[in-house]
Motif scaffolding. Structure first.
Motif, PDB file in Angstrom:
ATOM      1  N   ILE A  28       0.861  -1.119  -0.053  1.00 30.28           N
ATOM      2  CA  ILE A  28      -0.023  -0.047   0.124  1.00 30.28           C
ATOM      3  C   ILE A  28       1.025   1.149  -0.114  1.00 30.28           C
ATOM      4  O   ILE A  28       1.972   1.446   0.838  1.00 30.28           O
ATOM      5  CB  ILE A  28      -0.764  -0.162   1.090  1.00 30.28           C
ATOM      6  CG1 ILE A  28      -0.282  -0.078   2.745  1.00 30.28           C
ATOM      7  CG2 ILE A  28      -2.169  -1.246   1.082  1.00 30.28           C
ATOM      8  CD1 ILE A  28      -1.268   0.155   3.405  1.00 30.28           C
ATOM      9  N   GLN A  32      -3.317   5.281   0.471  1.00 29.18           N
ATOM     10  CA  GLN A  32      -4.284   4.298   0.253  1.00 29.18           C
ATOM     11  C   GLN A  32      -4.718   3.558   1.177  1.00 29.18           C
ATOM     12  O   GLN A  32      -3.964   3.684   2.438  1.00 29.18           O
ATOM     13  CB  GLN A  32      -3.200   3.234  -0.791  1.00 29.18           C
ATOM     14  CG  GLN A  32      -3.877   2.015  -1.124  1.00 29.18           C
ATOM     15  CD  GLN A  32      -2.922   1.203  -2.173  1.00 29.18           C
ATOM     16  OE1 GLN A  32      -1.918   1.363  -2.263  1.00 29.18           O
ATOM     17  NE2 GLN A  32      -3.349   0.212  -2.762  1.00 29.18           N
ATOM     18  N   GLU A  33      -5.796   2.930   1.304  1.00 26.20           N
ATOM     19  CA  GLU A  33      -6.398   2.093   2.366  1.00 26.20           C
ATOM     20  C   GLU A  33      -6.520   0.645   1.947  1.00 26.20           C
ATOM     21  O   GLU A  33      -6.908   0.444   0.754  1.00 26.20           O
ATOM     22  CB  GLU A  33      -7.790   2.869   2.514  1.00 26.20           C
ATOM     23  CG  GLU A  33      -7.826   4.060   3.439  1.00 26.20           C
ATOM     24  CD  GLU A  33      -9.187   4.543   3.867  1.00 26.20           C
ATOM     25  OE1 GLU A  33      -9.608   4.095   4.911  1.00 26.20           O
ATOM     26  OE2 GLU A  33      -9.969   5.086   3.034  1.00 26.20           O
ATOM     27  N   HIS A  35      -8.987  -1.962   3.008  1.00 24.33           N
ATOM     28  CA  HIS A  35     -10.158  -2.119   3.471  1.00 24.33           C
ATOM     29  C   HIS A  35     -10.676  -3.324   4.262  1.00 24.33           C
ATOM     30  O   HIS A  35     -10.074  -4.511   4.042  1.00 24.33           O
ATOM     31  CB  HIS A  35     -11.446  -1.666   2.452  1.00 24.33           C
ATOM     32  CG  HIS A  35     -11.439  -0.422   1.669  1.00 24.33           C
ATOM     33  ND1 HIS A  35     -11.855   0.680   2.408  1.00 24.33           N
ATOM     34  CD2 HIS A  35     -10.870  -0.010   0.557  1.00 24.33           C
ATOM     35  CE1 HIS A  35     -11.489   1.628   1.725  1.00 24.33           C
ATOM     36  NE2 HIS A  35     -11.006   1.362   0.588  1.00 24.33           N
ATOM     37  N   TYR A  89     -12.577  -1.400  13.781  1.00 25.90           N
ATOM     38  CA  TYR A  89     -11.910  -0.689  12.673  1.00 25.90           C
ATOM     39  C   TYR A  89     -12.124  -1.349  11.463  1.00 25.90           C
ATOM     40  O   TYR A  89     -12.309  -2.654  11.267  1.00 25.90           O
ATOM     41  CB  TYR A  89     -10.264  -0.929  13.299  1.00 25.90           C
ATOM     42  CG  TYR A  89     -10.042   0.117  14.525  1.00 25.90           C
ATOM     43  CD1 TYR A  89     -10.055   1.341  14.647  1.00 25.90           C
ATOM     44  CD2 TYR A  89      -9.341  -0.523  15.570  1.00 25.90           C
ATOM     45  CE1 TYR A  89      -9.692   2.172  15.651  1.00 25.90           C
ATOM     46  CE2 TYR A  89      -9.171  -0.080  16.747  1.00 25.90           C
ATOM     47  CZ  TYR A  89      -9.385   1.027  16.726  1.00 25.90           C
ATOM     48  OH  TYR A  89      -8.900   1.830  17.887  1.00 25.90           O
ATOM     49  N   SER A  91     -10.398  -0.216   8.471  1.00 27.49           N
ATOM     50  CA  SER A  91      -9.336   0.088   7.341  1.00 27.49           C
ATOM     51  C   SER A  91      -8.048   0.357   7.925  1.00 27.49           C
ATOM     52  O   SER A  91      -8.066   0.641   8.958  1.00 27.49           O
ATOM     53  CB  SER A  91      -9.650   0.891   6.161  1.00 27.49           C
ATOM     54  OG  SER A  91      -9.809   2.068   6.770  1.00 27.49           O
ATOM     55  N   LEU A  92      -7.075  -0.234   7.276  1.00 31.40           N
ATOM     56  CA  LEU A  92      -5.548   0.098   7.329  1.00 31.40           C
ATOM     57  C   LEU A  92      -5.207   1.332   6.535  1.00 31.40           C
ATOM     58  O   LEU A  92      -5.661   1.193   5.237  1.00 31.40           O
ATOM     59  CB  LEU A  92      -4.839  -0.921   7.119  1.00 31.40           C
ATOM     60  CG  LEU A  92      -3.190  -0.794   7.354  1.00 31.40           C
ATOM     61  CD1 LEU A  92      -2.801  -0.576   8.804  1.00 31.40           C
ATOM     62  CD2 LEU A  92      -2.507  -2.075   6.821  1.00 31.40           C
ATOM     63  N   TYR A  93      -4.708   2.284   6.999  1.00 30.83           N
ATOM     64  CA  TYR A  93      -4.324   3.505   6.280  1.00 30.83           C
ATOM     65  C   TYR A  93      -3.186   3.909   6.453  1.00 30.83           C
ATOM     66  O   TYR A  93      -2.403   3.884   7.818  1.00 30.83           O
ATOM     67  CB  TYR A  93      -5.166   4.583   6.459  1.00 30.83           C
ATOM     68  CG  TYR A  93      -5.338   6.023   5.574  1.00 30.83           C
ATOM     69  CD1 TYR A  93      -5.658   5.943   4.419  1.00 30.83           C
ATOM     70  CD2 TYR A  93      -4.527   7.186   6.245  1.00 30.83           C
ATOM     71  CE1 TYR A  93      -5.748   7.039   3.780  1.00 30.83           C
ATOM     72  CE2 TYR A  93      -4.726   8.219   5.344  1.00 30.83           C
ATOM     73  CZ  TYR A  93      -4.888   8.001   4.067  1.00 30.83           C
ATOM     74  OH  TYR A  93      -5.063   9.424   3.408  1.00 30.83           O
ATOM     75  N   ASP A  95      -0.501   7.512   5.623  1.00 28.16           N
ATOM     76  CA  ASP A  95      -0.815   8.543   5.199  1.00 28.16           C
ATOM     77  C   ASP A  95       0.590   9.207   4.618  1.00 28.16           C
ATOM     78  O   ASP A  95       1.812   8.521   4.763  1.00 28.16           O
ATOM     79  CB  ASP A  95      -1.322   9.792   6.317  1.00 28.16           C
ATOM     80  CG  ASP A  95      -0.235  10.083   7.539  1.00 28.16           C
ATOM     81  OD1 ASP A  95       0.949   9.470   7.426  1.00 28.16           O
ATOM     82  OD2 ASP A  95      -0.849  10.520   8.475  1.00 28.16           O
ATOM     83  N   HIS A 103      -8.183   2.774  11.529  1.00 25.77           N
ATOM     84  CA  HIS A 103      -9.285   3.533  11.746  1.00 25.77           C
ATOM     85  C   HIS A 103     -10.982   3.281  11.477  1.00 25.77           C
ATOM     86  O   HIS A 103     -10.879   2.620  10.604  1.00 25.77           O
ATOM     87  CB  HIS A 103      -8.891   5.080  11.076  1.00 25.77           C
ATOM     88  CG  HIS A 103      -9.103   5.200   9.648  1.00 25.77           C
ATOM     89  ND1 HIS A 103     -10.316   5.532   9.342  1.00 25.77           N
ATOM     90  CD2 HIS A 103      -8.803   4.581   8.630  1.00 25.77           C
ATOM     91  CE1 HIS A 103     -10.214   5.800   7.867  1.00 25.77           C
ATOM     92  NE2 HIS A 103      -9.396   4.951   7.524  1.00 25.77           N
ATOM     93  N   GLN A 104     -11.589   4.064  11.954  1.00 25.22           N
ATOM     94  CA  GLN A 104     -13.094   4.202  11.704  1.00 25.22           C
ATOM     95  C   GLN A 104     -13.520   5.328  11.831  1.00 25.22           C
ATOM     96  O   GLN A 104     -13.731   5.738  13.260  1.00 25.22           O
ATOM     97  CB  GLN A 104     -13.844   2.962  12.421  1.00 25.22           C
ATOM     98  CG  GLN A 104     -15.270   2.959  12.121  1.00 25.22           C
ATOM     99  CD  GLN A 104     -16.170   2.049  13.024  1.00 25.22           C
ATOM    100  OE1 GLN A 104     -15.749   1.793  14.030  1.00 25.22           O
ATOM    101  NE2 GLN A 104     -17.526   1.778  12.523  1.00 25.22           N
TER     102      GLN A 104
END
Length: 658
Positions: A28, A32-33, A35, A89, A91-93, A95, A103-104
């Motif tokens: 990723i 990009q996430e 999901h 949660y 997804s994995l994100y 930044d 996060h959610q």
């Protein structure tokens, strides 16, 4: 290709059709996430980017987990977890500052701290071929890359479950994984030792030491994931643990630790060094009889020392020795010359007489229509009739070899050259579980195939008759024969072949009751670069995979579906559709699934069998008949599952009955 690293395909109105950010592979990028319900899969190697051995799963329960791909994704199979089970949660994100978090909405759980950002700095997180998930930064001004974080934080590569395949254990040397087989096992692939190992002798069913055909081999300081099939035993010594397994016919291996003994069945998984555990492996005593060795070879053959002996020979001894050697060489040369002349003359006479005993060992030979009409006595004795032709029994005039002649009907006239090319392609398929094509005839409009004769009829004759059905061990052996034959067609022959009509009537039994696959009249040949093909519906109702009815690409997985139906018929000794049966048992696939879900498998079989073995084969049959081709196992994996060298996952409900 956007600056973010996202590769996007647009239509003519600049609407997004497809993008890599929604279809991640092993990486990723920043922005990009991953999901909920999605996963990353490692590459097979640094240079081969097909799917590898490990996966990072963003589970629907909010937990981020690393598993081996070949595992059933149970908690005990994981080797890293974020520990966020049930936290919601989604997804994995990643930044653009290097923060990696779950996060959610506005709620987040940080997996890393933030790092510096800049126009020349880019972040990515990649699941490596070694199963480690790493966060990297790339500085394009300095042209450097830095590893910032890894999951899990381990120094021993053997801490990654699945680093070595089934029935092998992991040790590390200079940070590299070294996989070693259990005693009595060989590598599945000597060039890829991390793929796992299989037994180098054949064994089926339940076996103990009643007739001294087995013994226990000791492997010190190796521990495995405990997959005990029975409660652990409290014993006073490792010898007592070994004896307990040796006397238990279901036991393949035993683990002894802290005066506790746990009995195991193959395959063993996740083997690592552990100074407090002793492993006992049940092996066959080949000299006692009843066992056969397969692909036996030493894992690390020793090198014999070279001993140089120096002696002084007199001149006379040297001359005499040279004379003797010269005489021996001359005599051998004369023998070879006369032997060659004799063999060359004999082969010449055989070829002039068109003796098929020689020709069929090289390639299918052409026959004239007159020859085959004489061999079959005017096509007098009919053996059977199929959709594409009728089969007659015949005898070749020289050698009195019995043959089966198939006269093709309603076939497309492809031309003489194309027909001969196809016959030679089929003729190059040599496997003990395939009926051998001996020759063919393409004279005028006549198209005939000449096969070796199978004296014991078809599998349908064997399992669908009212009495005299084969026993359980014979049925398991037949299933393995069929699977090996299909695997050869799919992966090991020169030209990949989809059979398209696997059914009991096309599986014949030879003099030794070995199952052989016949009838390539419906086979669709694939060039080496092809993996799927569009074609009209072929095959037989009841054995057709769902994709035949959807105008979808037909792959080798269509044969896997047909094999699954045949396997269930073989297990239950009944046809896939019986109109006389009760309403909920008319279609075998639905009946088997209902019995499997209700825990009533004993209703399926006509005889008493080992329920563990029955459950295993039923699960395999249901997995092979999955409605989605991509979810069916390959025939290579099917063979491994039948041999007991791979786990069988829980099958889904049937989605289609053909």
């Amino acid at each position: 290709m956007l600056d973010s690293g996202n590769f996007v395909i647009y239509d003519s109105n600049f609407n997004v059709i497809w993008e890599t950010f929604d279809n991640p592979t092993d990486t990723i990028m920043a922005g990009q996430e991953l999901h909920s319900g999605s996963k990353l899969v490692s590459s097979a190697s640094e240079t081969n980017h097909s799917s590898g051995k490990f996966q990072l799963s963003m589970q629907t329960d909010g937990n981020l987990v690393l598993y081996p791909v070949a595992s059933p994704d149970r908690p005990e199979d994981s080797y890293y977890s974020s520990g966020t089970y049930g936290d919601g949660y989604l997804s994995l994100y990643l930044d653009d500052k290097g923060w990696l978090y779950l996060h959610q909405g506005n709620v987040a759980s940080n997996l890393t701290s933030g790092y510096r950002n800049g126009t020349a700095l880019v972040y990515r997180a990649t699941l490596g071929v070694d199963g480690i998930f790493r966060l990297y930064s790339h500085d394009f001004e300095l042209n450097t890359e830095q590893e910032l974080k890894k999951f899990p934080e381990v120094t021993d590569p053997c801490a990654v479950k699945g680093a070595c395949g089934m029935n092998s254990y992991c040790t590390s040397a200079n940070g590299q994984v070294v996989c070693s087989c259990l005693p009595g096992f060989d590598y599945l692939d000597a060039n890829r030792t991390s793929n796992g190992c299989r037994r180098n002798f054949t064994a089926s069913g339940c076996y103990s030491n009643d007739d001294n055909t087995t013994y226990m081999s000791t492997l010190d300081n190796v521990a495995w994931m405990d997959g005990s099939y029975a409660d652990s035993l409290s014993v006073t010594s490792d010898e007592a643990c070994s004896d307990a397994c040796l006397s238990d016919c279901k036991c393949d291996a035993a683990l002894f630790k802290d005066n506790t003994c746990s009995k195991q069945v193959f395959p063993l998984r996740y083997g690592i060094r552990d100074d407090s555990t002793t492993t006992f492996i049940k092996l066959a005593n080949i000299s006692a009889g009843g066992w056969s060795v397969i692909n036996s070879r030493p894992e690390s053959p020793s090198v014999a020392p070279v001993i140089i002996i120096r002696r002084k020979f007199s001149v006379k001894i040297s001359i005499v020795s040279a004379a003797i050697i010269a005489c021996i060489i001359s005599s051998l040369a004369a023998l070879i010359f006369f032997f060659y002349r004799y063999r060359a003359g004999r082969y010449g006479r055989l070829w002039r007489n068109k003796e098929p005993a020689l020709v069929d060992e090289i390639a299918p030979r052409p026959f004239s229509y007159h020859e085959l009409r004489e061999a079959t006595d005017g096509f007098k004795e009919k053996l059977g009739k199929g959709a594409f032709g009728t089969v007659f029994k015949g005898t070749l005039p020289r050698g009195q070899r019995v043959i089966a002649v198939k006269r093709l009907e309603k076939v497309v006239d492809e031309g003489e050259r194309e027909f001969r090319t196809e016959m030679r392609t089929i003729g190059r398929t040599h496997h003990k579980n395939l009926v051998r094509l001996l020759g063919f005839c393409d004279e005028g409009t006549n198209r005939l195939l000449v096969y070796e004769y199978m004296s014991n009829g078809s599998l349908a004759d064997l399992i669908f008759k009212a009495d005299g059905q084969p026993g359980w061990d014979e049925r398991v052996k037949i299933a393995l024969d069929i699977a090996r034959g299909i695997h050869y067609l799919h992966e090991d022959c020169e030209t990949r072949i989809i059979h398209c009509d696997i059914k009991p009537q096309n599986i014949l039994m030879d003099d030794n009751w070995t199952a052989k696959i016949s009838d390539f009249g419906l086979a669709k040949l694939l060039m080496p670069s092809q993996t799927r093909t569009f074609t009209g519906i072929r095959g037989t109702r009841g054995y057709l995979a769902p994709e035949w009815h959807k105008n979808a690409p037909i792959t080798v997985k269509a044969d896997v579906y047909s094999f699954g139906i045949v396997l269930l018929e073989l297990v239950c000794c009944r046809k896939n559709m019986e109109l006389e049966a009760e309403e909920d048992a008319i279609i075998l696939l639905d009946c088997v699934h209902n019995c499997f879900m209700d825990g009533e498998l004993e209703k399926l079989v006509p005889d008493e069998v080992d329920m563990t073995e029955l459950n295993r084969l039923v699960k395999l049959g249901l997995c092979c008949t999955h409605s989605e081709p991509g979810s069916r196992p390959s025939m290579k994996n099917v063979v491994m599952m039948l041999e007991g060298n791979a786990d069988i996952s829980v099958p889904p409900p049937p989605g289609f009955s053909s």
